[in-house]
Write a protein that holds these residues in place. Structure first.
Motif, PDB file in Angstrom:
ATOM      1  N   ASP A  48     -18.679  33.331  31.678  1.00 17.81           N
ATOM      2  CA  ASP A  48     -19.766  33.594  30.738  1.00 17.81           C
ATOM      3  C   ASP A  48     -20.511  34.844  31.182  1.00 17.81           C
ATOM      4  O   ASP A  48     -20.144  35.494  32.166  1.00 17.81           O
ATOM      5  N   ASP A  56     -18.870  34.620  20.965  1.00 17.67           N
ATOM      6  CA  ASP A  56     -20.130  33.892  21.147  1.00 17.67           C
ATOM      7  C   ASP A  56     -19.920  32.411  21.442  1.00 17.67           C
ATOM      8  O   ASP A  56     -20.850  31.733  21.885  1.00 17.67           O
ATOM      9  N   SER A  57     -18.726  31.921  21.168  1.00 16.05           N
ATOM     10  CA  SER A  57     -18.456  30.514  21.502  1.00 16.05           C
ATOM     11  C   SER A  57     -17.091  30.412  22.177  1.00 16.05           C
ATOM     12  O   SER A  57     -16.229  31.299  22.004  1.00 16.05           O
ATOM     13  N   GLY A  99     -23.302  32.041  26.364  1.00 17.79           N
ATOM     14  CA  GLY A  99     -22.558  33.152  25.795  1.00 17.79           C
ATOM     15  C   GLY A  99     -23.315  34.462  25.895  1.00 17.79           C
ATOM     16  O   GLY A  99     -24.498  34.463  26.212  1.00 17.79           O
ATOM     17  N   PRO A 100     -22.676  35.575  25.632  1.00 18.93           N
ATOM     18  CA  PRO A 100     -21.284  35.614  25.183  1.00 18.93           C
ATOM     19  C   PRO A 100     -20.301  35.202  26.284  1.00 18.93           C
ATOM     20  O   PRO A 100     -20.597  35.332  27.468  1.00 18.93           O
TER      21      PRO A 100
END
Ligand SMILES: Cc1cc2nc3c(=O)[nH]c(=O)nc-3n(C[C@H](O)[C@H](O)[C@H](O)COP(=O)(O)OP(=O)(O)OC[C@H]3O[C@@H](n4cnc5c(N)ncnc54)[C@H](O)[C@@H]3O)c2cc1C
Length: 535
Positions: free
Chosen positions: A366, A402-403, A452-453
């Motif tokens: 992350d 982002d996920s 995130g990102p």
């Protein structure tokens, strides 16, 4: 004996085939001058005991095939990491040297030269000096006991003095040390007034080759050595090389031949013999020509090859796009499965990846993980800045989302699979214990993938080099099958074995080059009878 597909030999007659079989038992007869064209391929009979193409010693070229003869004290064969230092040290000690080089230039695959036992280690980041107990224990442990500990010791203790001798004897040379893996040094080189296209120790090698030619040395480029010459007593007394026009040169030596021809990675038959896992992997060396010629030439004069599987310097994309490969972050294969303890030694990480589908993997992190980097103390430490991360994304080997699910889609992994693996791993981070592969808690605590990102870095295996070398003693003298020294023959660098055992211990960064440079110079000391003295 079961006869395999290797019964077709180039340049080897029936008599030579029989000679080679004897050679395998440790008593190869001297190669005889040819009476016919040595290049004519010859079918062996199906009852032959020859298995590999190099098992059979070819005949020496006839006198009328020799276009030039050179006389010298020492012939250095191969100008990569090991050869140039050997040539320079020999010439500076008054020896007349002829060098044969396969390519049109000197060439070493990598230039990062790692060394131990330098002077003033405290000045460069080892306040307590070298911990030789730990270093030697680590090096011998890494070899599974399959090596010559006296040789390892010699290379460790001579490596610092070797590079310092080069620094002190090359006008304008600047040598700087960089602390590596917390226990030894890499060397950074520059030579005043010398512009080189090479890297690291290649800068030094390049300068030496130029100097040698201007100072009475002879370098025959594009002239690979093809055979060694022995006298009636069994001593090696010279080398045959082949020029670009197909004719041969003969180099007669009074003192010795030093084989520095590198490893076997470009010889697929030798890979099949000593490291079949490497077949089909990309090679990271910018040039070809590492064909195991020392193994062939040595075998033909009765030299023993180290009796272990070749050690492979297995790597992950080396073109600068694998900057975080040394960090023990969560790693999954292309099915989204975690498969290893990411905190194992780097050479074991690369081997674990080798055994995954398509020899590839993804590190998952992350946006906060770089904060932990200063706390790691491992081989291949990355830059601790986000620019490097974004650089990998920009060049297409890094992915950003982002996920976790979106990240999984980008890398072609089932989103629910990757999410489940990440959640499980985060659970281990929270509890401070990895119940699957027991990643050391000191690494685990920096490895949570939560905010995130999110990033994925893609890595694939490739080969730097694959070493199956001639057995040498701790003076780099080549040994026969019965353990006796073959007079007149030395080997250094990847042409020499007995050093790393079944795998290259990449954790000792740069020591592949370091031991090569050192070995070449130690071989010359052995010839001079000064191996127990300082350089
Ligand atoms: C991309 C890459 C990066 C690497 N990075 C590092 C690093 O940073 N640190 C490290 O320690 N190791 C590194 N390595 C490994 C390192 O380059 C080798 O271990 C080292 O160069 C071995 O030195 P050598 O002299 O034995 O062989 P080489 O440096 O490979 O030199 C052998 C030379 O012999 C010549 N030759 C071959 N056959 C013949 C013949 N028959 N006659 C005459 N000449 C011949 C070849 O053309 C070659 O120039 C790297 C390797 C690669 C490919």
């Amino acid at each position: 004996m079961d006869l395999t597909r290797r019964n077709f030999l180039k340049g080897a007659g029936m008599a030579a085939g029989a000679a080679a079989v004897a050679g395998l038992a440790g008593c190869a007869p001297e190669a005889q001058p040819a009476t016919s064209d040595a290049e004519t391929p010859t079918e062996l009979s199906s009852t032959s005991d020859v298995r590999w193409s190099w098992d059979a010693a070819p005949e020496l070229p006839a006198d009328d095939q020799i276009s030039e003869t050179y006389d010298c004290d020492i012939c250095v064969v191969g100008l990569g990491a090991a050869g140039p230092g050997a040539m320079y040290y020999a010439m500076k000690n008054g020896k007349k040297v002829v060098a044969l080089q396969k390519l049109e230039t000197m060439h070493n695959g990598g230039g990062g030269c790692g060394v131990f036992n330098t002077s003033d280690p405290e000045k460069y980041g080892l306040p307590e000096g070298y911990d030789f107990q730990t270093i030697m224990q680590g090096l011998v442990d890494a070899t599974c006991g399959k090596t010559n500990h006296a040789l390892i010791r010699r290379m460790v203790f001579k490596s610092g003095p070797a590079v310092e001798w080069l620094r002190d004897n090359i006008p304008g040379a600047n040598l700087d040390y960089v602390l590596l893996s917390g226990d030894h040094f890499g060397t950074a080189w520059a030579i005043d007034g010398w512009e080189s296209t090479k890297d690291g120790i290649g800068i030094v090698g390049d300068w030496i080759c130029n100097w040698a030619q201007e100072n009475g040395g002879t370098i025959l480029y594009e002239t690979p050595a093809t055979q060694l010459i022995k006298d009636d007593s069994g001593a090696v007394t010279g080398v045959i090389g082949q020029t670009a026009d197909g004719s041969y040169v003969r180099v007669n030596t009074t003192d010795g031949v030093i084989l520095c021809t590198g490893d076997i990675c470009d010889n697929e038959e030798m890979l099949e013999r000593w490291f079949p896992e490497a077949i089909g992997l990309p090679h990271f060396n910018a040039r070809d020509g590492l064909d195991g010629d020392a193994v062939k030439m040595g075998t033909w004069v009765g030299a023993a090859i180290e009796p272990v599987a070749a050690n492979c310097q297995l790597h992950l994309d080396v073109a600068g796009n694998a900057q975080f490969k040394g960090v023990p972050w969560l790693t999954v294969n292309n099915k989204g499965e975690r498969f290893m303890n990411e905190g194992q030694w780097f050479e074991f990480v690369t081997n674990s990846i080798l055994h995954q589908p398509n020899h590839e993997c993804y590190q998952i992190i992350d946006s906060h993980l770089l904060e932990g980097i200063p706390a790691y103390n491992r081989a291949f430490m990355p830059p601790d800045n986000m620019e490097a991360v974004e650089g990998m994304v920009a060049e297409g080997t890094g992915f950003k989302a982002d996920s976790i699910e979106e990240l999984a889609q980008q890398i072609g992994i089932d989103p629910s699979q990757l999410k489940a693996v990440v959640d499980r791993f985060n659970g281990f981070v929270d509890q401070g214990a990895d119940e699957d592969y027991f990643l050391d808690p000191k690494y685990l605590k920096y490895a949570g993938i939560k905010e995130g990102p999110f990033y994925a870095f893609h890595y694939t295996n490739g080969i730097n080099c694959v070493d199956a070398g001639l057995l040498v003693d701790d003076q780099m003298r080549v040994l026969a099958e019965d353990g006796q020294v073959i007079p007149g023959l030395w080997a250094a660098g990847n042409a020499s074995g007995g050093m790393f055992g079944p795998d290259y211990p990449a954790r000792y960064l740069g020591f592949s080059v370091g031991r090569s440079v050192t070995g070449g110079m130690v071989a010359v000391q052995s010839i001079l009878g000064t191996v127990d003295e300082d350089f």
